[in-house]
Enzyme design. Structure first.
Site, PDB file in Angstrom:
ATOM      1  N   CYS A  17     -10.760  -8.404  -7.561  1.00  0.00           N
ATOM      2  CA  CYS A  17     -11.631  -8.938  -8.602  1.00  0.00           C
ATOM      3  C   CYS A  17     -12.985  -9.365  -8.037  1.00  0.00           C
ATOM      4  O   CYS A  17     -13.100  -9.725  -6.868  1.00  0.00           O
ATOM      5  CB  CYS A  17     -10.981 -10.155  -9.246  1.00  0.00           C
TER       6      CYS A  17
ATOM      7  N   ARG B 196     -15.615  -3.316  -5.068  1.00  0.00           N
ATOM      8  CA  ARG B 196     -14.348  -4.004  -4.825  1.00  0.00           C
ATOM      9  C   ARG B 196     -13.206  -3.382  -5.620  1.00  0.00           C
ATOM     10  O   ARG B 196     -12.041  -3.677  -5.384  1.00  0.00           O
ATOM     11  CB  ARG B 196     -14.487  -5.489  -5.205  1.00  0.00           C
TER      12      ARG B 196
ATOM     13  N   TRP C 294      -9.250  -6.477 -11.211  1.00  0.00           N
ATOM     14  CA  TRP C 294      -8.391  -5.455 -10.610  1.00  0.00           C
ATOM     15  C   TRP C 294      -6.975  -5.935 -10.873  1.00  0.00           C
ATOM     16  O   TRP C 294      -6.536  -6.928 -10.300  1.00  0.00           O
ATOM     17  CB  TRP C 294      -8.697  -5.362  -9.117  1.00  0.00           C
TER      18      TRP C 294
ATOM     19  N   ASN D 287     -10.239 -14.912  -8.971  1.00  0.00           N
ATOM     20  CA  ASN D 287      -9.860 -13.858  -8.021  1.00  0.00           C
ATOM     21  C   ASN D 287      -8.724 -14.418  -7.185  1.00  0.00           C
ATOM     22  O   ASN D 287      -8.856 -15.503  -6.623  1.00  0.00           O
ATOM     23  CB  ASN D 287     -11.054 -13.492  -7.133  1.00  0.00           C
ATOM     24  N   GLY D 288      -7.615 -13.685  -7.127  1.00  0.00           N
ATOM     25  CA  GLY D 288      -6.476 -14.146  -6.339  1.00  0.00           C
ATOM     26  C   GLY D 288      -5.194 -14.009  -7.137  1.00  0.00           C
ATOM     27  O   GLY D 288      -5.170 -13.336  -8.175  1.00  0.00           O
TER      28      GLY D 288
ATOM     29  N   GLU E 242      -6.047   8.521  11.530  1.00  0.00           N
ATOM     30  CA  GLU E 242      -7.163   7.999  10.752  1.00  0.00           C
ATOM     31  C   GLU E 242      -7.841   9.115   9.954  1.00  0.00           C
ATOM     32  O   GLU E 242      -8.189   8.937   8.793  1.00  0.00           O
ATOM     33  CB  GLU E 242      -8.176   7.286  11.670  1.00  0.00           C
TER      34      GLU E 242
ATOM     35  N   LYS F 168      -8.383   9.134   5.939  1.00  0.00           N
ATOM     36  CA  LYS F 168      -9.715   9.259   5.358  1.00  0.00           C
ATOM     37  C   LYS F 168      -9.724  10.367   4.313  1.00  0.00           C
ATOM     38  O   LYS F 168     -10.225  10.203   3.217  1.00  0.00           O
ATOM     39  CB  LYS F 168     -10.719   9.571   6.475  1.00  0.00           C
TER      40      LYS F 168
ATOM     41  N   GLU G 155      -7.433   9.457   1.109  1.00  0.00           N
ATOM     42  CA  GLU G 155      -7.855   8.384   0.208  1.00  0.00           C
ATOM     43  C   GLU G 155      -9.057   8.765  -0.650  1.00  0.00           C
ATOM     44  O   GLU G 155      -9.181   8.306  -1.764  1.00  0.00           O
ATOM     45  CB  GLU G 155      -8.092   7.059   0.945  1.00  0.00           C
TER      46      GLU G 155
ATOM     47  N   HIS H 172       9.929  19.607  15.427  1.00  0.00           N
ATOM     48  CA  HIS H 172      11.179  18.899  15.178  1.00  0.00           C
ATOM     49  C   HIS H 172      11.431  18.712  13.682  1.00  0.00           C
ATOM     50  O   HIS H 172      12.204  17.830  13.291  1.00  0.00           O
ATOM     51  CB  HIS H 172      11.175  17.544  15.904  1.00  0.00           C
TER      52      HIS H 172
ATOM     53  N   LYS I 223     -11.868  -2.287  -2.098  1.00  0.00           N
ATOM     54  CA  LYS I 223     -12.468  -2.427  -0.771  1.00  0.00           C
ATOM     55  C   LYS I 223     -11.765  -3.515   0.029  1.00  0.00           C
ATOM     56  O   LYS I 223     -11.489  -3.358   1.207  1.00  0.00           O
ATOM     57  CB  LYS I 223     -13.959  -2.751  -0.914  1.00  0.00           C
TER      58      LYS I 223
HETATM   59  O1  M6R Z   1     -11.018  -5.186   5.457  1.00  0.00           O
HETATM   60  P1  M6R Z   1      -9.928  -4.631   6.308  1.00  0.00           P
HETATM   61  O2  M6R Z   1     -10.431  -3.883   7.503  1.00  0.00           O
HETATM   62  O3  M6R Z   1      -8.901  -5.653   6.691  1.00  0.00           O
HETATM   63  O4  M6R Z   1      -9.188  -3.577   5.389  1.00  0.00           O
HETATM   64  C1  M6R Z   1      -8.034  -2.925   5.821  1.00  0.00           C
HETATM   65  C2  M6R Z   1      -7.694  -1.765   4.930  1.00  0.00           C
HETATM   66  O5  M6R Z   1      -7.465  -2.196   3.632  1.00  0.00           O
HETATM   67  C3  M6R Z   1      -8.806  -0.708   4.934  1.00  0.00           C
HETATM   68  O6  M6R Z   1      -9.093  -0.250   6.215  1.00  0.00           O
HETATM   69  C4  M6R Z   1      -8.382   0.489   4.054  1.00  0.00           C
HETATM   70  O7  M6R Z   1      -7.322   1.177   4.652  1.00  0.00           O
HETATM   71  C5  M6R Z   1      -9.564   1.423   3.798  1.00  0.00           C
HETATM   72  N1  M6R Z   1      -9.479   1.941   2.467  1.00  0.00           N
HETATM   73  C6  M6R Z   1      -9.591   2.582   4.705  1.00  0.00           C
HETATM   74  O8  M6R Z   1     -10.668   3.427   4.507  1.00  0.00           O
END
Ligand code: M6R
Length: 610
Positions: free
Chosen positions: A2, A27, A75, A99-100, A482, A486, A489, A505, A605
């Site tokens: 949020c 966010r 959110w 927010n929370g 990673e 990337k 997502e 395997h 985010k």
């Molecule tokens: O703010 P943070 O680095 O703690 O966030 C961790 C993950 O939520 C963040 O890296 C997420 O996986 C991203 N969407 C990756 O691109």
């Protein structure tokens, strides 16, 4: 997650609220709303969907002209995205944004039902609003009502509240969710994050937990939960508006990838003194790093993947065992933490709930905690025993890129410092690696950026894929994990990362004609082995994209359909330009598919809920 904005001053509040909410769109949200105080009333307009939907509704309503208001992007956590569930939540006496997550909302609801309250939404927030209402009706004093409510509510919250009878004042309080406050000649602001107030202020207060802010056009007061006045630290915003905007790039993600060379420079330079790693600027005694028997790197998502690179380099250089943990698993599996263990928390935002919980668990176990965080003053940064800030600047795109690169850079420096302390590396070699890091990483990443057109061409070949595999060994495997995250997502293509030797395997049964396999080879001593893995998939019809270090290109006969050559750099530093190439590949696939690169579906985010 949020987003909250609030404004009280002499201007019309709605344009300021909408503009502020727009800067918080990164966010992630599924509905939005505003409440504006005018003529003794609190007028609320809310809408499921995007901010444009809310604006449409606002236009259709009678114009809201009041100069004190609160706004919110939601959110969903409790209850589906809908007009009713969106914030602000209102009662006869107040409007509230949150927010929370309120953990004991069911208990609160039961108590309120007993007092005659009814509920219209499924949200935990409405329960908080009505609790505040009940307490406010009793005392007639907003501060007293807030103070009492915080004693009842369990969970995380950043609240912005306007009370009837105090219509030019915004009240705010927070616990475990971020909230900032700013005040100047224009009036007062509250916000979840800096971009929302950047246009209006160059300084802000990050509200401490257990502090209530009372903000009016002409004054700003803080008090603790016994209502005693307290001071908050005024911080200066060193991000300018351009930094927080796209700066001419079509998306934040590509802008942020282009910022990597600078971010790496900024993060490394102040920490290399006389050619060696030095954390004086962070008030971290380097010798302390020699006192740990083992390390746990705990983080989520991309930050956790930077931890995998960190593990490889710390174990290689310093010979200290490193265990990389997913933060959401860490606390609940009762990890074995010993006196001489070090827990490193990695986080871009510093507000990730799982990482924060892992930090608190580690501290409760009496273990030393070191945070590597990008957002200054964030919860993880403040609660850890020591913090190293990555100076990457604001990262707006949901897909983390530059934050990953700088996290890796700091882990390299820590590895060198530990290796020195453990006598696994002599000063001359340590100096050599530090020198290379400073001199060569930024320029190699710059060269990687110049490959963007070639990477775009490769992306056109992958854009129609439904499944895709990344393979590599050793640190190339860490990079593959990673790269795979990337891509999935932001492009919504299902992809998996496999250690190249593990495919046979089981997973190799999924390799059929045309399935793309991106194969990384930057590590010379396992390159031949990876090439065998590439042969195995190639002979089963895979479409192979080789991502190969320049120095290895001529040495091995890599069977592939496309090749991306990583700019020449000493092998130990190859992960940096290689990561950039992989980020660009994911970016181009997503952009070619016409997707919302910066705000992929279902993602936020900053994940401030467990
Ligand atoms: O703010 P943070 O680095 O703690 O966030 C961790 C993950 O939520 C963040 O890296 C997420 O996986 C991203 N969407 C990756 O691109």
């Amino acid at each position: 997650m949020c987003g909250i904005i609030g404004y009280t001053g002499s201007k019309k509040s709605v344009p300021i609220l909408i503009e502020g909410l727009r800067t918080l769109e990164y966010r992630g949200y599924d509905s939005a709303g505003v409440t504006v105080a005018e003529g003794g009333c609190l007028s609320t307009v809310k809408s499921k969907g995007r901010l444009t939907d809310l604006e449409g509704k606002l236009k259709r309503n009678a114009e809201l002209t009041g100069s004190c208001g609160i706004g919110h992007t939601r959110w969903a956590t409790h209850g589906e995205p809908s007009d009713t569930n969106s914030h602000p939540h209102t009662t006869d006496n107040l409007a509230l944004v949150h927010n929370g997550i309120i953990e004991n909302y069911a208990e609160i609801e039961e108590m309120l039902r007993g007092a005659g309250y009814a509920f219209v939404s499924e949200t935990d927030t409405e329960r908080a609003a009505k609790l505040l209402d009940m307490l406010f009706v009793k005392s007639g004093d907003p501060l007293d009502a807030i103070r009492r409510a915080t004693k009842v509510i369990r969970g995380s919250y950043a609240f912005g509240i306007i009370f009837k009878g105090y219509e030019d004042v915004i009240y705010a309080v927070r616990k475990d969710s971020p909230l900032i406050v700013a005040h100047n000649d224009e009036g007062g602001f509250i916000a979840s994050d800096i971009p929302a107030i950047l246009k209006h202020s160059t300084s802000y207060y990050r509200l401490d937990e257990g502090v209530i802010a009372k903000i009016s056009k002409s004054s700003l007061e803080f008090c603790d939960l016994s209502l005693t006045p307290v001071e908050q630290k005024l911080e200066t915003i060193d991000w300018n508006i351009e930094q927080a905007q796209k700066g001419g790039y079509p998306h934040f993600m590509i802008k942020e990838i282009h910022e990597e060379p600078e971010a790496i420079r900024k993060t490394l330079e102040p920490r290399i003194k006389d050619g060696l790693p030095h954390f004086g600027i962070d008030a971290l005694d380097g010798d302390l790093l020699s006192s740990f028997d083992s390390i746990h790197i705990v983080a989520c998502g991309t930050a956790m993947h930077a931890g995998l690179v960190g593990k490889a380099i710390i174990e290689k250089l310093a010979r200290v065992p490193v265990n990389v943990e997913i933060a959401s698993e860490f606390r609940y599996r009762d990890p074995i933490l010993r006196k001489n263990d070090l827990v490193i928390l990695l986080s871009q935002s510093g507000e990730t709930a799982d990482t924060l919980a892992a930090l608190r668990h580690s501290k409760a176990c009496g273990v030393y905690t070191l945070a590597i965080v990008n957002v200054i003053g964030s919860s993880v940064a403040r609660e850890a025993d020591s913090v190293l800030y990555t100076w990457a600047g604001p990262e707006i795109a949901v897909a983390s890129t530059k934050a990953y690169s700088v996290q890796c850079a700091l882990l390299y420096l820590l590895a060198i410092r530990m290796a020195l302390a453990n006598h696994k590396l002599d000063e001359a070699n340590a100096r050599h690696i530090c020198d290379m890091m400073l001199q060569k990483i930024p320029s190699a990443v710059e060269k990687a950026l110049t490959l963007s057109d070639k990477i775009y061409d490769v992306a056109t070949m992958l854009v129609a894929a439904e499944h895709l595999f990344y393979i590599g060994r050793d640190i190339d495997y860490a990079l593959s994990v990673e790269a795979s995250l990337k891509l999935k997502e932001i492009s919504y293509i299902h992809s998996e990362a496999y250690a190249a030797g593990e495919l046979k395997h089981g997973t190799i049964s999924l390799i059929t004609d045309g399935i793309p396999v991106v194969a990384l080879t930057t590590v010379s001593n396992v390159c031949e082995k990876t090439v065998s893995g590439i042969r195995e998939v190639k002979s089963r019809g895979a479409y192979v994209v080789s991502v190969c270090a320049e120095s290895l290109v001529g040495k091995y006969d890599i069977p592939c359909d496309e090749m991306l050559v990583i700019p020449d750099i000493d092998e130990i530093l190859a992960p940096f330009p290689a990561a950039t190439v992989m980020q660009l590949l994911a970016y181009h696939v997503s952009a070619l598919k016409g997707l919302d690169v910066d705000k992929p579906r279902n993602l936020a985010k900053s994940v401030t809920v467990e």
